[in-house]
Design an enzyme around this catalytic site. Structure first.
Site, PDB file in Angstrom:
ATOM      1  N   PHE A  13       0.784  -1.142   0.088  1.00  0.00           N
ATOM      2  CA  PHE A  13      -0.115   0.016  -0.057  1.00  0.00           C
ATOM      3  C   PHE A  13       0.898   1.441  -0.012  1.00  0.00           C
ATOM      4  O   PHE A  13       0.594   2.136   0.613  1.00  0.00           O
ATOM      5  CB  PHE A  13      -0.907  -0.108   1.101  1.00  0.00           C
ATOM      6  CG  PHE A  13      -2.137   0.798   1.141  1.00  0.00           C
ATOM      7  CD1 PHE A  13      -2.963   0.799  -0.167  1.00  0.00           C
ATOM      8  CD2 PHE A  13      -2.729   1.461   2.075  1.00  0.00           C
ATOM      9  CE1 PHE A  13      -4.169   1.476  -0.175  1.00  0.00           C
ATOM     10  CE2 PHE A  13      -4.157   2.263   1.894  1.00  0.00           C
ATOM     11  CZ  PHE A  13      -4.674   2.191   0.585  1.00  0.00           C
ATOM     12  N   VAL A  16       2.105   3.130  -5.383  1.00  0.00           N
ATOM     13  CA  VAL A  16       1.303   2.781  -6.530  1.00  0.00           C
ATOM     14  C   VAL A  16      -0.013   1.992  -5.944  1.00  0.00           C
ATOM     15  O   VAL A  16      -1.224   2.235  -6.335  1.00  0.00           O
ATOM     16  CB  VAL A  16       1.963   1.634  -7.436  1.00  0.00           C
ATOM     17  CG1 VAL A  16       1.180   0.840  -8.319  1.00  0.00           C
ATOM     18  CG2 VAL A  16       3.290   2.269  -7.942  1.00  0.00           C
ATOM     19  N   THR A  18      -1.665   2.796  -3.188  1.00  0.00           N
ATOM     20  CA  THR A  18      -2.445   3.837  -2.755  1.00  0.00           C
ATOM     21  C   THR A  18      -3.008   4.530  -3.934  1.00  0.00           C
ATOM     22  O   THR A  18      -4.359   4.535  -3.880  1.00  0.00           O
ATOM     23  CB  THR A  18      -1.865   4.978  -2.133  1.00  0.00           C
ATOM     24  OG1 THR A  18      -1.182   4.696  -0.987  1.00  0.00           O
ATOM     25  CG2 THR A  18      -2.575   6.126  -1.729  1.00  0.00           C
ATOM     26  N   VAL A 134       6.292  -2.017 -17.283  1.00  0.00           N
ATOM     27  CA  VAL A 134       7.176  -1.380 -18.386  1.00  0.00           C
ATOM     28  C   VAL A 134       6.495  -0.129 -18.673  1.00  0.00           C
ATOM     29  O   VAL A 134       5.254  -0.205 -19.087  1.00  0.00           O
ATOM     30  CB  VAL A 134       7.195  -2.498 -19.551  1.00  0.00           C
ATOM     31  CG1 VAL A 134       8.218  -1.533 -20.450  1.00  0.00           C
ATOM     32  CG2 VAL A 134       8.210  -3.740 -19.278  1.00  0.00           C
ATOM     33  N   GLY A 189      11.927  14.505  -5.971  1.00  0.00           N
ATOM     34  CA  GLY A 189      11.335  13.198  -5.826  1.00  0.00           C
ATOM     35  C   GLY A 189      11.427  12.464  -7.036  1.00  0.00           C
ATOM     36  O   GLY A 189      10.921  11.201  -7.197  1.00  0.00           O
ATOM     37  N   ASP A 203      17.329  -0.758 -13.878  1.00  0.00           N
ATOM     38  CA  ASP A 203      15.765  -0.525 -14.173  1.00  0.00           C
ATOM     39  C   ASP A 203      15.216  -0.728 -15.652  1.00  0.00           C
ATOM     40  O   ASP A 203      14.519  -1.481 -15.923  1.00  0.00           O
ATOM     41  CB  ASP A 203      15.474   0.797 -13.639  1.00  0.00           C
ATOM     42  CG  ASP A 203      13.654   0.935 -13.630  1.00  0.00           C
ATOM     43  OD1 ASP A 203      13.162   0.386 -12.956  1.00  0.00           O
ATOM     44  OD2 ASP A 203      13.617   1.638 -14.837  1.00  0.00           O
ATOM     45  N   LYS A 207      13.459  -3.610 -18.122  1.00  0.00           N
ATOM     46  CA  LYS A 207      12.106  -3.517 -19.002  1.00  0.00           C
ATOM     47  C   LYS A 207      12.425  -3.886 -20.347  1.00  0.00           C
ATOM     48  O   LYS A 207      11.757  -4.458 -21.045  1.00  0.00           O
ATOM     49  CB  LYS A 207      11.912  -1.948 -18.888  1.00  0.00           C
ATOM     50  CG  LYS A 207      11.360  -1.379 -17.538  1.00  0.00           C
ATOM     51  CD  LYS A 207      11.485   0.168 -17.483  1.00  0.00           C
ATOM     52  CE  LYS A 207      10.800   0.478 -15.954  1.00  0.00           C
ATOM     53  NZ  LYS A 207      10.876   1.972 -15.721  1.00  0.00           N
ATOM     54  N   GLY A 304       4.839   6.894 -11.359  1.00  0.00           N
ATOM     55  CA  GLY A 304       4.143   7.864 -10.799  1.00  0.00           C
ATOM     56  C   GLY A 304       3.105   7.009 -10.284  1.00  0.00           C
ATOM     57  O   GLY A 304       2.390   6.174 -10.772  1.00  0.00           O
TER      58      GLY A 304
END
Length: 431
Positions: A13, A16, A18, A134, A189, A203, A207, A304
């Protein structure tokens, strides 16, 4: 199967998780007309019950006991948003083995254990969907599996990490050096406290493994992907690239060639006229080439809370429709081929390099002789005075050459007294 309520459980939680909860709340009134069913979050697995209670309407949905989810026959779908390998892998396998559908955004897990998870989903005739793994909110997995299924894909490439794209954008537009742009990304951020996975290309590499597997119908895992990060890029490299009509982007590239699949992540010069060159800040874009569609580009927010939640909820809605129509597991693993993955040494590219050399007659001739010895053709040379006395800065662009031959040439060149420093060495995207 005329189910009016489809119950799901949310694992994790954080940001993402949330976002998924918020999006489902916003969609509540539209679900019946859209899906014919209502998706209800029955349980949310969290570590800290007290902290999570402030974010939900009914704290009774919260639990820190996985058994309450996996052993609940009413829960049809498990949404895994914990991230990492364990316990996510164990939870997903247990959910699939219990006959539950799974949605995940876990690129780390899929890039290594994707086959195992997809095989388990097939055995139990359930859906395992991972659109959010991705490029965040950008639809790319489902388009490759469905909308573009009539193509033989030749290439999938793009900008698939928003943090590094933000950093390179600031270096390009504001002339920042890497460390200053990273500090700004952290402050705003965009970068994690430990940005290693982003700035070292890990990262993006995960992907690329997923994209290559889906696009070329052949399994590519994380260890197959060659990776370089952006930590050595300087403002001077970007300035020279601009002079040559190029921008520097961290690109994830997967190509399907006659000799096998190429899969790599590295900072590359790309012509400023290419659509990807104008993708700035934290935005992502994926560029695909197929034999029928030719070229297509998918662009948007690559991460995001709500963009990623958009992709997760899209998968949830897809599963809800499948449950309603009793046609689950329509599209599972699409890797029916076994294509080899080429070693990076056997790929071909053009190269940009910046060197500090002795400022004397004959040095350029010596350099070109070394290149010729290994079959490296020089397309362009720029020489500038360097700050250090009796030295010059030389920028070289090569014609397309096999990487292994180019690296051998560079080893030879670097060992010569006339070459004081190899400041940069970057690939150039395109023919």
């Amino acid at each position: 199967m005329d189910k009016k309520i489809i119950r799901a459980a949310l694992l994790g939680f954080g940001t993402v998780g949330t976002g998924v909860y918020k999006v489902l709340q916003k969609q509540k009134e539209d679900m019946i007309p859209k899906l014919g069913s209502q998706i209800e979050i029955k349980k949310i697995l969290v570590r800290n019950l007290e902290k999570a209670a402030a974010k939900v309407e009914d704290p009774a949905v919260l639990t820190n006991n996985w058994d309450e989810i996996v052993n609940d026959p009413e829960i049809d779908i498990v949404i895994e948003l914990i991230g990492g390998i364990e316990p996510a892998r164990s939870y997903i396998l247990a959910a699939l083995n219990a006959g539950k559908h799974v949605v995940t955004a876990n690129k780390d897990l899929i890039a290594v254990y994707g086959k195992e998870l997809l095989d388990a989903a097939e055995v139990h005739h359930v859906d395992f969907l991972f659109e959010a793994a991705v490029a965040g909110g950008i639809p790319i997995i489902r388009p490759l599996k469905e909308c573009l299924a009539g193509n033989h894909m030749a290439e999938v490439m793009g900008i698939v990490n928003g943090t590094t794209n933000f950093i390179l954008t600031k270096m390009t537009q504001d002339g920042m050096e890497f460390k200053d742009a990273l500090a700004l990304a952290t402050e705003l951020g965009y970068a994690e406290a430990d940005p290693t996975a982003d700035i070292e290309g890990l990262d993006a590499g995960r992907k690329v493994a997923i994209l290559a597997s889906v696009a070329f119908n052949s399994r590519v895992v994380f260890d197959d992907v060659y990776i370089e990060g952006i930590t050595k890029i300087t403002a001077k490299d970007i300035k020279y690239a601009k002079e040559m009509g190029c921008d520097i982007k961290l690109l994830g590239v997967a190509k399907n060639t006659e000799e096998g699949i190429e899969a790599y992540v590295c900072p590359m010069l790309i012509p400023s006229s290419h659509p990807l060159a104008s993708v700035n800040d934290s935005y992502n874009a994926v560029f695909v080439n197929g034999d029928a569609v030719e070229n297509a580009m998918f662009y948007g927010r690559g991460a995001g809370e709500l963009p990623t939640a958009s992709a997760v909820v899209g998968d949830l809605f897809d599963i809800a429709r499948n449950i309603k129509a009793n046609c689950c597991a329509r599209i599972g693993c699409t890797c029916y081929k076994e294509l080899p993955v080429k070693k990076m040494a056997d790929t071909y590219s053009r190269y940009f390099m910046r060197l500090i050399v002795e400022d004397r007659c004959g040095v350029l001739a010596e350099m070109t002789a070394v290149f010729a010895k290994y079959g490296v053709s020089v397309a362009q040379i720029i020489q500038r005075a360097a700050r250090a006395e009796e030295s010059a800065e030389v920028v070289v662009i090569t014609a397309k050459v096999r990487e292994g031959d180019f690296r051998t040439a560079m080893e030879d060149l670097s060992g010569r007294s006339s070459v004081r420093k190899v400041s940069s060495m970057l690939r150039v995207y395109g023919e």
